[in-house]
Write a protein that holds these residues in place. Structure first.
Motif, PDB file in Angstrom:
ATOM      1  N   GLU A 502       0.833  -1.203   0.000  1.00 26.54           N
ATOM      2  CA  GLU A 502       0.000   0.000   0.000  1.00 26.54           C
ATOM      3  C   GLU A 502       0.868   1.255   0.000  1.00 26.54           C
ATOM      4  OE1 GLU A 502      -2.885   0.028   3.059  1.00 26.54           O
ATOM      5  OE2 GLU A 502      -3.618  -2.001   2.645  1.00 26.54           O
ATOM      6  N   MET A 503       2.125   1.115   0.426  1.00 25.77           N
ATOM      7  CA  MET A 503       3.040   2.243   0.472  1.00 25.77           C
ATOM      8  C   MET A 503       3.972   2.193  -0.736  1.00 25.77           C
ATOM      9  SD  MET A 503       5.752   3.294   3.483  1.00 25.77           S
ATOM     10  CE  MET A 503       7.038   2.169   2.904  1.00 25.77           C
ATOM     11  N   PRO A 504       3.696   2.952  -1.796  1.00 31.46           N
ATOM     12  CA  PRO A 504       4.565   2.934  -2.976  1.00 31.46           C
ATOM     13  C   PRO A 504       5.860   3.689  -2.715  1.00 31.46           C
ATOM     14  CG  PRO A 504       2.776   4.479  -3.298  1.00 31.46           C
ATOM     15  CD  PRO A 504       2.506   3.801  -1.992  1.00 31.46           C
ATOM     16  N   ILE A 505       6.929   3.230  -3.351  1.00 26.01           N
ATOM     17  CA  ILE A 505       8.238   3.837  -3.122  1.00 26.01           C
ATOM     18  C   ILE A 505       8.860   4.265  -4.446  1.00 26.01           C
ATOM     19  CG2 ILE A 505       8.711   2.588  -0.989  1.00 26.01           C
ATOM     20  CD1 ILE A 505      10.375   0.612  -2.595  1.00 26.01           C
ATOM     21  N   ALA A 506       9.710   5.272  -4.370  1.00 26.80           N
ATOM     22  CA  ALA A 506      10.451   5.735  -5.543  1.00 26.80           C
ATOM     23  C   ALA A 506      11.658   4.828  -5.760  1.00 26.80           C
ATOM     24  CB  ALA A 506      10.907   7.175  -5.342  1.00 26.80           C
ATOM     25  N   ARG A 507      11.983   4.617  -7.040  1.00 24.69           N
ATOM     26  CA  ARG A 507      13.096   3.747  -7.430  1.00 24.69           C
ATOM     27  C   ARG A 507      12.914   2.363  -6.782  1.00 24.69           C
ATOM     28  NH1 ARG A 507      16.889   6.371 -10.244  1.00 24.69           N
ATOM     29  NH2 ARG A 507      18.515   4.840  -9.778  1.00 24.69           N
ATOM     30  N   GLY A 508      13.986   1.576  -6.667  1.00 25.97           N
ATOM     31  CA  GLY A 508      13.843   0.248  -6.121  1.00 25.97           C
ATOM     32  C   GLY A 508      15.019  -0.631  -6.470  1.00 25.97           C
ATOM     33  N   TYR A 509      14.885  -1.911  -6.126  1.00 28.47           N
ATOM     34  CA  TYR A 509      15.906  -2.923  -6.424  1.00 28.47           C
ATOM     35  C   TYR A 509      15.258  -3.958  -7.327  1.00 28.47           C
ATOM     36  CZ  TYR A 509      19.121  -6.834  -5.710  1.00 28.47           C
ATOM     37  OH  TYR A 509      19.985  -7.875  -5.917  1.00 28.47           O
ATOM     38  N   PHE A 510      15.576  -3.908  -8.599  1.00 32.34           N
ATOM     39  CA  PHE A 510      14.957  -4.775  -9.601  1.00 32.34           C
ATOM     40  C   PHE A 510      15.803  -4.693 -10.867  1.00 32.34           C
ATOM     41  CE2 PHE A 510      13.357  -0.518 -10.038  1.00 32.34           C
ATOM     42  CZ  PHE A 510      13.361  -0.275 -11.401  1.00 32.34           C
ATOM     43  N   LEU A 511      15.500  -5.538 -11.831  1.00 35.91           N
ATOM     44  CA  LEU A 511      16.134  -5.464 -13.138  1.00 35.91           C
ATOM     45  C   LEU A 511      15.216  -4.703 -14.086  1.00 35.91           C
ATOM     46  CD1 LEU A 511      17.675  -9.008 -13.665  1.00 35.91           C
ATOM     47  CD2 LEU A 511      18.926  -6.859 -13.590  1.00 35.91           C
ATOM     48  N   GLY A 512      15.726  -3.636 -14.649  1.00 34.42           N
ATOM     49  CA  GLY A 512      14.953  -2.838 -15.586  1.00 34.42           C
ATOM     50  C   GLY A 512      15.844  -2.311 -16.681  1.00 34.42           C
ATOM     51  N   PRO A 513      15.268  -1.743 -17.721  1.00 37.39           N
ATOM     52  CA  PRO A 513      16.072  -1.290 -18.867  1.00 37.39           C
ATOM     53  C   PRO A 513      16.816   0.010 -18.575  1.00 37.39           C
ATOM     54  CG  PRO A 513      13.781  -0.714 -19.197  1.00 37.39           C
ATOM     55  CD  PRO A 513      13.831  -1.496 -17.918  1.00 37.39           C
ATOM     56  N   ASP A 514      18.025   0.081 -19.074  1.00 36.04           N
ATOM     57  CA  ASP A 514      18.778   1.330 -19.017  1.00 36.04           C
ATOM     58  C   ASP A 514      18.356   2.148 -20.229  1.00 36.04           C
ATOM     59  OD1 ASP A 514      20.551   3.404 -18.793  1.00 36.04           O
ATOM     60  OD2 ASP A 514      22.270   2.141 -18.320  1.00 36.04           O
ATOM     61  N   THR A 515      17.536   3.163 -19.988  1.00 34.57           N
ATOM     62  CA  THR A 515      16.947   3.940 -21.083  1.00 34.57           C
ATOM     63  C   THR A 515      17.784   5.147 -21.483  1.00 34.57           C
ATOM     64  OG1 THR A 515      15.612   5.128 -19.443  1.00 34.57           O
ATOM     65  CG2 THR A 515      14.605   3.212 -20.507  1.00 34.57           C
ATOM     66  N   ARG A 516      18.951   5.299 -20.938  1.00 31.01           N
ATOM     67  CA  ARG A 516      19.806   6.414 -21.305  1.00 31.01           C
ATOM     68  C   ARG A 516      20.308   6.248 -22.741  1.00 31.01           C
ATOM     69  NH1 ARG A 516      23.993   6.166 -16.440  1.00 31.01           N
ATOM     70  NH2 ARG A 516      23.669   3.941 -16.891  1.00 31.01           N
ATOM     71  N   PRO A 517      20.584   7.328 -23.421  1.00 30.83           N
ATOM     72  CA  PRO A 517      21.047   7.238 -24.809  1.00 30.83           C
ATOM     73  C   PRO A 517      22.282   6.347 -24.942  1.00 30.83           C
ATOM     74  CG  PRO A 517      20.518   9.505 -24.246  1.00 30.83           C
ATOM     75  CD  PRO A 517      20.445   8.727 -22.969  1.00 30.83           C
ATOM     76  N   GLY A 518      22.243   5.461 -25.935  1.00 31.03           N
ATOM     77  CA  GLY A 518      23.375   4.590 -26.216  1.00 31.03           C
ATOM     78  C   GLY A 518      23.452   3.349 -25.360  1.00 31.03           C
ATOM     79  N   LYS A 519      22.518   3.158 -24.426  1.00 31.38           N
ATOM     80  CA  LYS A 519      22.570   1.994 -23.530  1.00 31.38           C
ATOM     81  C   LYS A 519      21.761   0.812 -24.055  1.00 31.38           C
ATOM     82  CE  LYS A 519      25.189   4.006 -20.501  1.00 31.38           C
ATOM     83  NZ  LYS A 519      26.572   3.524 -20.250  1.00 31.38           N
ATOM     84  N   ASP A 520      20.937   1.025 -25.085  1.00 31.77           N
ATOM     85  CA  ASP A 520      20.233  -0.063 -25.785  1.00 31.77           C
ATOM     86  C   ASP A 520      19.339  -0.897 -24.881  1.00 31.77           C
ATOM     87  OD1 ASP A 520      21.471   0.638 -28.211  1.00 31.77           O
ATOM     88  OD2 ASP A 520      23.245  -0.555 -27.688  1.00 31.77           O
ATOM     89  N   ARG A 521      18.829  -0.276 -23.828  1.00 29.11           N
ATOM     90  CA  ARG A 521      17.889  -0.957 -22.918  1.00 29.11           C
ATOM     91  C   ARG A 521      18.482  -2.229 -22.308  1.00 29.11           C
ATOM     92  NH1 ARG A 521      12.801   1.134 -23.056  1.00 29.11           N
ATOM     93  NH2 ARG A 521      11.927  -0.755 -22.105  1.00 29.11           N
ATOM     94  N   ILE A 522      19.796  -2.243 -22.125  1.00 26.61           N
ATOM     95  CA  ILE A 522      20.430  -3.354 -21.426  1.00 26.61           C
ATOM     96  C   ILE A 522      20.000  -3.313 -19.958  1.00 26.61           C
ATOM     97  CG2 ILE A 522      22.656  -4.289 -20.659  1.00 26.61           C
ATOM     98  CD1 ILE A 522      22.080  -4.774 -23.589  1.00 26.61           C
TER      99      ILE A 522
END
Length: 607
Positions: A502-522
């Protein structure tokens, strides 16, 4: 292989002896049931031995991997939320606000978290994690015991030996450091069993559907293990087809059942796999660093730190961390396995398993062969495969994990062969048994498991447990923690789990895509860094506050608005004073101390 009468599985139904029952058959059946119960009881004792410190100390958790433990607690809470609130199972917006987390691309363990909902709700996520871990070991050993005693070797004693190794070998105890989804391999023997039954005449449709169900079950537990199982079963089936011509007459039935299993599982998994690879939060393979997690050649003859003969000093550096000691078998066991394969070399299954073990060992070496903690500069075969689809999401060293059940099955075959020889040559029975026990003791006693090391978990702040956070997070806001959760600090996931998400948090510990330019969503552990998260991480590492500029303050307000922050909190921890000074300088708000945390009410800044 001859199976002693007392150890043959009895498939008859009913209790007691009927007039048609041969004399003594009822006693044989009761004796077999007692042996089965004793085997399962021994598996339970071993599981509680390994996890004893957490059962004895309710406030303790995994010492060497608290972050993964927190993540699994969060996943268990998500499963309970799916059941009680009909939440969407494959992604969640309760972490990484304002984005979401792709849970199919992470360790969502829905096949466990959903049925464990009553335990999670009644006893909490920490207890649910411990039950998951403990029962996972017991169920894995029991499942292997069933397969080995009823299908593979047909005798209970050797089956017990092999099953015990499959569930409590050093690699499994290593992953018990907060990877219950890897420890819980109880579906693997069921997949093998149902695959072997595909050749039963006249039942290709039924057997194909049953195989599809266990495949789907494993897919929602751990896809890496499913991939390794598929490769392993495929190699053994091909070896059987080549080495036993009498089985080829069943090829059509087997292929028909396999087609049904493939089609049904593809239909059932089509949408979840689409979400995993193409849905929100999908990524394109693991990062180069994680794909560098490889097996050191020297580790195959070393002892893991949680083995009787091992310790942290001797194991350090041979694996990336205590949770990835996948290949620590020791010299005696390695020599024993080689000798065992030579002894049983006329058995086509043994040869197939041996070849499979070598293949997995080679894959686990990664892109470069390492020996005794040093790179050799010699490229390994995995370098040619690691960029292929699907394989780019496999951690190379975990191929060595698949060697454990291979050795377990080989031990069962060897013990069964020794048992057969003792029955065939009664005059030498005592010598054969003595030699067998001696060799097994020399190989296996050094790798017996020790209890997992634990550490007291930091208590969840009263600000969280009392619900005092609720007014600050009204209207879809999130809680920002200092530091923000990452690979080193995942306590906020545990806090959120204890509120049933019920308590949502910012950021976290998980695997997600790197959306920065040139990172190819690794794949990246956590969300891509933002200015404020990087600033806070620097303060945490150094314990000092760098000069705060007007640009830093503008970026902080922008990031807080991005995270929809309602409040920022800081719990007691190292560098807490520096973190408090940094956030105060960034926001211009003086915090108040309440409910065991420093609290910044940032609603005026974020609108």
């Amino acid at each position: 292989m001859t199976t002693p009468e007392s150890d043959r599985p009895v498939e008859e139904s009913g209790a007691g002896e009927s007039p048609a029952t041969p004399p003594g058959r009822g006693r044989i059946r009761r004796s077999g049931c007692f042996k089965d119960l004793a085997a399962v009881a021994s598996f339970g004792l071993l599981a509680f031995w390994v996890t004893a410190r957490m059962w004895w100390n309710p406030q303790h958790g995994i010492r060497d991997n608290k972050t993964d433990m927190a993540q699994f607690e969060w996943m268990l809470a998500h499963g309970a939320r799916v059941v009680t609130e009909f939440a969407y199972p494959f992604t969640s917006d309760r972490m990484n606000v304002p984005e979401s987390v792709n849970l199919v691309a992470n360790t969502s363990v829905l096949s466990v978290s959903l049925p464990m909902t009553p335990i999670t709700l009644l006893f909490g996520t920490r207890s649910a994690f411990l039950v998951f871990l403990t029962l996972g070991m017991i169920a894995t050993a029991t499942s292997w015991y069933f397969l080995l005693s009823r299908v593979v070797v047909g005798t209970r004693g050797p089956a017990w030996l092999g099953a015990t190794f499959c569930a409590y070998a050093p690699a499994m105890i290593s992953h018990a450091n907060a990877h219950p989804n890897i420890v819980a391999q109880y579906v693997v023997p069921l997949i093998i069993w149902r695959t072997l039954r595909l050749a039963d005449p006249g039942r290709w449709l039924r057997n194909g559907l049953l195989l599809a169900l266990v495949i789907v079950w494993q897919a929602f537990l751990n896809l890496e293990i499913l991939l390794m199982t598929a490769i392993g079963v495929g190699v053994v089936i091909v070896a059987l087809a080549l080495g036993r011509p009498e089985l080829r007459g069943r090829t059509r039935t087997f292929l028909a059942g396999l087609g049904v299993a493939a089609g049904a599982s593809a239909v059932l998994l089509a949408y979840p796999l689409y979400v995993q690879f193409f849905g929100p939060g999908a990524y394109h393979g693991l990062s180069w660093v994680i794909r560098g997690y490889s097996t050191d050649l020297a580790s195959f003859v070393a002892y893991a730190r949680e083995s009787v003969a091992g310790d942290a000093r001797s194991a350090s550096g041979l694996a990336k961390n205590p949770t990835e000691e996948n290949s620590f078998f020791g010299w005696p066991l390695m020599i024993g396995v080689v000798a065992l394969v030579w002894w049983l070399r006329r058995n086509i299954v043994v040869l197939a398993l041996a070849g499979l073990g070598v293949l997995f060992a080679v894959f686990s070496l990664g892109r470069e062969i390492r020996f005794d903690r040093e790179g050799t500069g010699i490229p390994a075969p995995w370098a040619l495969l690691e960029d292929l689809p699907v394989l780019h999401s496999v951690v190379p060293t975990r191929w060595a994990l698949a060697i454990t059940p291979i050795i377990g099955v080989l031990l069962a075959y060897g013990a069964a062969r020794a048992q057969e020889l003792a029955t065939r040559y009664p005059a030498r029975r005592s010598q054969i048994r003595f030699a067998t026990v001696t060799v097994l003791a020399m190989a296996l006693v050094p790798v017996l498991p020790t209890p997992l090391p634990t550490k007291r978990l930091e208590p969840t702040p009263e600000f969280v447990t009392s619900g005092a956070w609720r007014p600050y997070l009204a209207g879809g806001r999130s809680l920002v923690t200092l530091p923000l959760p990452d690979t080193e600090y995942a306590d906020p996931l545990r806090w959120s789990a204890q509120t049933r998400l019920e308590m949502p948090i910012a950021r976290g510990y998980f695997l997600g895509p790197d959306t920065r330019p040139g990172k190819d969503r690794i794949a990246l552990f956590g969300a891509p860094p933002r200015a404020t998260s990087s600033f806070i991480a620097t303060v945490r590492r150094s314990g000092e506050v760098p000069p705060v500029t007007a640009q830093d303050r503008r970026e902080a307000i922008e990031d807080l608005r991005y995270w929809r922050a309602g409040a920022v909190v800081l719990a007691p921890q190292p560098s807490a004073e520096a973190l408090r000074q940094a956030m105060t300088a960034l926001t211009g708000i003086e915090p108040v101390q309440t409910g065991g945390v420093w609290l910044w009410d940032v609603r005026p800044l974020t609108g």
